[in-house]
Scaffold this motif. Structure first.
Motif, PDB file in Angstrom:
ATOM      1  N   GLU A  82       3.425 -69.466  52.352  1.00  0.00           N
ATOM      2  CA  GLU A  82       2.036 -69.048  52.161  1.00  0.00           C
ATOM      3  C   GLU A  82       1.137 -70.257  52.233  1.00  0.00           C
ATOM      4  OE1 GLU A  82      -1.214 -66.933  51.780  1.00  0.00           O
ATOM      5  OE2 GLU A  82       0.726 -65.955  51.904  1.00  0.00           O
ATOM      6  N   PRO A  83       0.243 -70.350  53.211  1.00  0.00           N
ATOM      7  CA  PRO A  83       0.138 -69.458  54.373  1.00  0.00           C
ATOM      8  C   PRO A  83       1.298 -69.720  55.326  1.00  0.00           C
ATOM      9  CG  PRO A  83      -1.335 -71.334  54.648  1.00  0.00           C
ATOM     10  CD  PRO A  83      -0.710 -71.466  53.281  1.00  0.00           C
ATOM     11  N   ASN A  84       1.390 -68.954  56.370  1.00  0.00           N
ATOM     12  CA  ASN A  84       2.481 -69.107  57.324  1.00  0.00           C
ATOM     13  C   ASN A  84       1.912 -69.488  58.688  1.00  0.00           C
ATOM     14  OD1 ASN A  84       5.055 -69.025  58.418  1.00  0.00           O
ATOM     15  ND2 ASN A  84       5.012 -66.828  58.759  1.00  0.00           N
ATOM     16  N   PRO A  85       2.129 -70.710  59.161  1.00  0.00           N
ATOM     17  CA  PRO A  85       2.874 -71.810  58.543  1.00  0.00           C
ATOM     18  C   PRO A  85       2.088 -72.448  57.395  1.00  0.00           C
ATOM     19  CG  PRO A  85       1.995 -72.502  60.671  1.00  0.00           C
ATOM     20  CD  PRO A  85       1.642 -71.053  60.504  1.00  0.00           C
ATOM     21  N   GLY A  86       2.833 -73.116  56.545  1.00  0.00           N
ATOM     22  CA  GLY A  86       2.261 -73.764  55.375  1.00  0.00           C
ATOM     23  C   GLY A  86       3.368 -74.140  54.410  1.00  0.00           C
ATOM     24  N   ALA A  87       3.029 -74.105  53.130  1.00  0.00           N
ATOM     25  CA  ALA A  87       4.012 -74.424  52.100  1.00  0.00           C
ATOM     26  C   ALA A  87       4.974 -73.262  51.940  1.00  0.00           C
ATOM     27  CB  ALA A  87       3.317 -74.722  50.777  1.00  0.00           C
ATOM     28  N   GLY A  88       6.259 -73.579  51.868  1.00  0.00           N
ATOM     29  CA  GLY A  88       7.255 -72.517  51.774  1.00  0.00           C
ATOM     30  C   GLY A  88       8.368 -72.854  50.811  1.00  0.00           C
TER      31      GLY A  88
ATOM     32  N   GLY B 158      12.055 -76.185  48.671  1.00  0.00           N
ATOM     33  CA  GLY B 158      10.923 -75.846  49.515  1.00  0.00           C
ATOM     34  C   GLY B 158      10.482 -77.008  50.382  1.00  0.00           C
ATOM     35  N   ALA B 159       9.438 -76.750  51.128  1.00  0.00           N
ATOM     36  CA  ALA B 159       8.863 -77.749  52.022  1.00  0.00           C
ATOM     37  C   ALA B 159       7.354 -77.547  52.047  1.00  0.00           C
ATOM     38  CB  ALA B 159       9.438 -77.601  53.426  1.00  0.00           C
ATOM     39  N   GLN B 160       6.637 -78.651  52.162  1.00  0.00           N
ATOM     40  CA  GLN B 160       5.182 -78.564  52.175  1.00  0.00           C
ATOM     41  C   GLN B 160       4.645 -77.977  53.471  1.00  0.00           C
ATOM     42  OE1 GLN B 160       3.627 -82.421  51.138  1.00  0.00           O
ATOM     43  NE2 GLN B 160       4.067 -82.125  48.968  1.00  0.00           N
ATOM     44  N   GLN B 161       5.337 -78.202  54.583  1.00  0.00           N
ATOM     45  CA  GLN B 161       4.891 -77.683  55.873  1.00  0.00           C
ATOM     46  C   GLN B 161       6.080 -77.054  56.581  1.00  0.00           C
ATOM     47  OE1 GLN B 161       1.671 -77.522  56.669  1.00  0.00           O
ATOM     48  NE2 GLN B 161       2.257 -76.311  58.436  1.00  0.00           N
ATOM     49  N   THR B 162       6.074 -75.724  56.666  1.00  0.00           N
ATOM     50  CA  THR B 162       7.202 -74.997  57.233  1.00  0.00           C
ATOM     51  C   THR B 162       6.733 -73.625  57.695  1.00  0.00           C
ATOM     52  OG1 THR B 162       9.517 -74.380  56.833  1.00  0.00           O
ATOM     53  CG2 THR B 162       7.974 -74.057  54.999  1.00  0.00           C
ATOM     54  N   THR B 163       7.688 -72.752  57.985  1.00  0.00           N
ATOM     55  CA  THR B 163       7.371 -71.357  58.314  1.00  0.00           C
ATOM     56  C   THR B 163       8.250 -70.439  57.479  1.00  0.00           C
ATOM     57  OG1 THR B 163       9.025 -71.154  60.072  1.00  0.00           O
ATOM     58  CG2 THR B 163       6.818 -71.961  60.717  1.00  0.00           C
TER      59      THR B 163
ATOM     60  N   LEU C  97       9.767 -68.481  45.440  1.00  0.00           N
ATOM     61  CA  LEU C  97       8.421 -68.847  44.972  1.00  0.00           C
ATOM     62  C   LEU C  97       8.459 -70.095  44.100  1.00  0.00           C
ATOM     63  CD1 LEU C  97       7.065 -65.265  44.188  1.00  0.00           C
ATOM     64  CD2 LEU C  97       6.442 -66.738  46.130  1.00  0.00           C
ATOM     65  N   ILE C  98       9.501 -70.228  43.295  1.00  0.00           N
ATOM     66  CA  ILE C  98       9.684 -71.443  42.483  1.00  0.00           C
ATOM     67  C   ILE C  98       9.884 -72.644  43.406  1.00  0.00           C
ATOM     68  CG2 ILE C  98      11.297 -72.608  40.905  1.00  0.00           C
ATOM     69  CD1 ILE C  98      11.686 -69.810  39.558  1.00  0.00           C
ATOM     70  N   GLY C  99      10.679 -72.482  44.459  1.00  0.00           N
ATOM     71  CA  GLY C  99      10.891 -73.556  45.426  1.00  0.00           C
ATOM     72  C   GLY C  99       9.613 -73.953  46.130  1.00  0.00           C
ATOM     73  N   ARG C 100       8.795 -72.966  46.494  1.00  0.00           N
ATOM     74  CA  ARG C 100       7.513 -73.247  47.136  1.00  0.00           C
ATOM     75  C   ARG C 100       6.601 -74.010  46.190  1.00  0.00           C
ATOM     76  NH1 ARG C 100       2.415 -71.817  47.070  1.00  0.00           N
ATOM     77  NH2 ARG C 100       1.225 -71.907  48.996  1.00  0.00           N
ATOM     78  N   GLU C 101       6.537 -73.565  44.953  1.00  0.00           N
ATOM     79  CA  GLU C 101       5.675 -74.225  43.970  1.00  0.00           C
ATOM     80  C   GLU C 101       6.104 -75.676  43.756  1.00  0.00           C
ATOM     81  OE1 GLU C 101       2.543 -74.883  41.520  1.00  0.00           O
ATOM     82  OE2 GLU C 101       2.875 -73.117  42.764  1.00  0.00           O
TER      83      GLU C 101
END
Length: 180
Positions: free
Chosen positions: A21-27, A46-51, A155-159
């Motif tokens: 979120e957004p896609n692409p974005g943080a995931g 997670g990753a700061q810039q992904t899909t 969602l925890i990984g994205r955060e």
């Protein structure tokens, strides 16, 4: 309308999920492992810039790595709500591999034959060659306990990717300093 069974099946069962979120974005990605209906392990990242698709595939890769390290002799059931991950793992990768990791035949235009996320598909192919399992689809956001938990973990990984811990920031600075 068919009723969805929200219970976790018996045996070694894994649910994997990704988000962006957004896609692409943080995931983020997450997986949860159940043994005879009891949660025994989980992980996320997670990753700061992904899909979203990269995170869905990463969740499956991480889940397969975990099961190979912890239950090498047990055949797990692995569920995902991603048709992309399921179809790619169970069907598409075989054809891509036969065609030299290309979507088209010998006459295909290069722009039409490129496989998105090829690095992850090749990693998945290797993992699934070592442990041949058929991934199973589950409906997302339908109250299925394992899928809801894997979604929560993604969602925890994205955060964590969006707001890294102070230790991660220090490690990032040390890596940067060592490189330059």
């Amino acid at each position: 309308m068919a009723k969805i069974d929200c219970t976790v099946p018996p045996g070694l069962v894994i649910y994997a999920d990704g988000c962006c979120e957004p896609n692409p974005g943080a995931g983020g990605w997450g997986f949860v492992v159940y043994l005879d209906e009891q949660e025994v392990a989980c992980a996320s990242g997670g990753a700061q810039q992904t899909t979203n698709q990269r995170m869905e595939l990463t969740a499956v890769i991480e889940a397969l790595a975990w099961v190979n390290d912890n239950f090498p002799e047990v055949a797990p059931r692995l569920f995902s709500d991603s048709a992309y991950a399921i179809n790619g793992c169970n069907d598409w990768r075989h054809g891509w591999k036969r065609k030299g990791w290309s979507r088209g035949g010998p006459n295909a235009k290069p722009e039409n034959s490129k496989i998105a996320n090829l690095d992850l598909w090749q990693c998945l192919d290797g993992a699934l060659m070592l442990r041949p399992i058929t991934l199973e689809w589950c409906k997302g956001h339908a109250g299925i306990i394992g899928n809801e938990r894997a979604d929560e973990l993604s969602l925890i990984g994205r955060e964590a990717a969006v707001t890294p811990s102070p230790t991660a920031l220090i490690r990032q600075q040390l890596d940067y300093t060592a490189r330059y």
